[in-house]
Design an enzyme around this catalytic site. Structure first.
Site, mmCIF file in Angstrom:
data_model
loop_
_atom_site.group_PDB
_atom_site.id
_atom_site.type_symbol
_atom_site.label_atom_id
_atom_site.label_comp_id
_atom_site.label_asym_id
_atom_site.label_seq_id
_atom_site.Cartn_x
_atom_site.Cartn_y
_atom_site.Cartn_z
ATOM 1 C CE LYS A 178 -4.373 0.977 2.315
ATOM 2 N NZ LYS A 178 -5.100 0.798 3.578
HETATM 3 C C1 E4P Z 1 -8.396 1.895 3.296
HETATM 4 O O1 E4P Z 1 -7.662 1.016 2.938
HETATM 5 C C2 E4P Z 1 -8.386 2.503 4.637
HETATM 6 O O2 E4P Z 1 -7.816 1.583 5.540
HETATM 7 C C3 E4P Z 1 -9.742 2.786 5.181
HETATM 8 O O3 E4P Z 1 -10.776 2.354 4.330
HETATM 9 C C4 E4P Z 1 -9.925 4.123 5.793
HETATM 10 O O4 E4P Z 1 -11.206 4.180 6.356
HETATM 11 P P1 E4P Z 1 -11.636 5.267 7.440
HETATM 12 O O5 E4P Z 1 -11.917 6.547 6.726
HETATM 13 O O6 E4P Z 1 -12.889 4.691 8.043
HETATM 14 O O7 E4P Z 1 -10.514 5.393 8.411
#
Ligand code: E4P
Length: 217
Positions: free
Chosen positions: A87
């Site tokens: 990522k």
């Molecule tokens: C994506 O990979 C992130 O981990 C995640 O969806 C972020 O979500 P949030 O806005 O609920 O923290």
């Protein structure tokens, strides 16, 4: 549509896996910290533990924000397990890292995407997945689902193979709306996935069927 669960919580990952509908897991440093997983070695071990529970892709995030650091960390993450997807944040050096990893055959998930232009760059750089954060856009009165439909249009116009991974899902309707506009993948909490399951008429109907069956027994 692929279903990923967005958590580092092992029990919830097991629950979703046992439901039989899980295609992968996304995590981020905040989700790790929420589960009390801190320190590089513990975090790396946790990624491997998650890979050993699920069959699909597991996103593991680089912490470095410079190209050399992202490459070093990303290669180490990819070596951890074949299910790991690296990522990478949507920043200038992140775009370069996406291209580097694509050339090396290392799969990536471009994270923290909030605009069609960022998604276009991620696809140009060869990202495997792009993660638009729809819930966080909704939080600031922008339209997260509209962003997904814009990215879908752009990717289809040019045949980009980067998969649209709708992230920051908050509830079941987000999943339905993402499915309507053609997101390839959604990642959300177990509560949002379970929200798809429930309907009071199902419970009432089942209760009646069982009561009627039991009349004759
Ligand atoms: C994506 O990979 C992130 O981990 C995640 O969806 C972020 O979500 P949030 O806005 O609920 O923290």
């Amino acid at each position: 549509m692929k279903f990923f669960i967005d958590t580092a919580n092992i029990d919830q990952i097991r629950d979703a896996q046992e439901l039989g509908i899980l295609d992968g897991v996304t995590t981020n440093p905040s989700l790790m910290a929420k589960e009390g997983i801190t320190g590089k070695n513990n975090i790396l071990k946790h990624y491997v533990d998650i890979c050993n529970i699920v069959d699909g892709d597991v996103s593991a995030e680089v912490i470095a924000t410079d190209l050399a650091g992202m490459i070093r960390e990303g290669e180490a993450l990819a070596d951890l397990h074949e299910q790991i997807v690296v990522k990478v944040p949507m920043i200038r050096d992140g775009v370069k890292a996406l291209k580097y990893f694509a050339d090396k055959g290392i799969r990536t998930n471009c994270t923290l995407v909030f605009s069609p232009g960022q998604a276009l760059l991620a696809a140009k750089a060869g990202a495997t997945y792009v993660s638009p954060f729809i819930g966080r856009l909704d939080d600031v009165s922008s339209d997260g689902i509209h962003l997904i439909s814009e990215i879908r249009l752009i990717y289809d116009n040019y045949g980009y193979e980067t998969e649209i991974l709708a992230a920051s899902i908050r509830h079941a309707m987000h999943i339905i709306d993402c499915a309507k506009v053609g997101a390839d993948v959604m990642t959300g909490p177990l509560s949002a996935i379970e929200g798809l399951l429930k309907h009071p008429l199902t419970d009432i109907g089942l209760e009646k069927f069982l009561a009627d069956y039991n009349k004759g027994n």
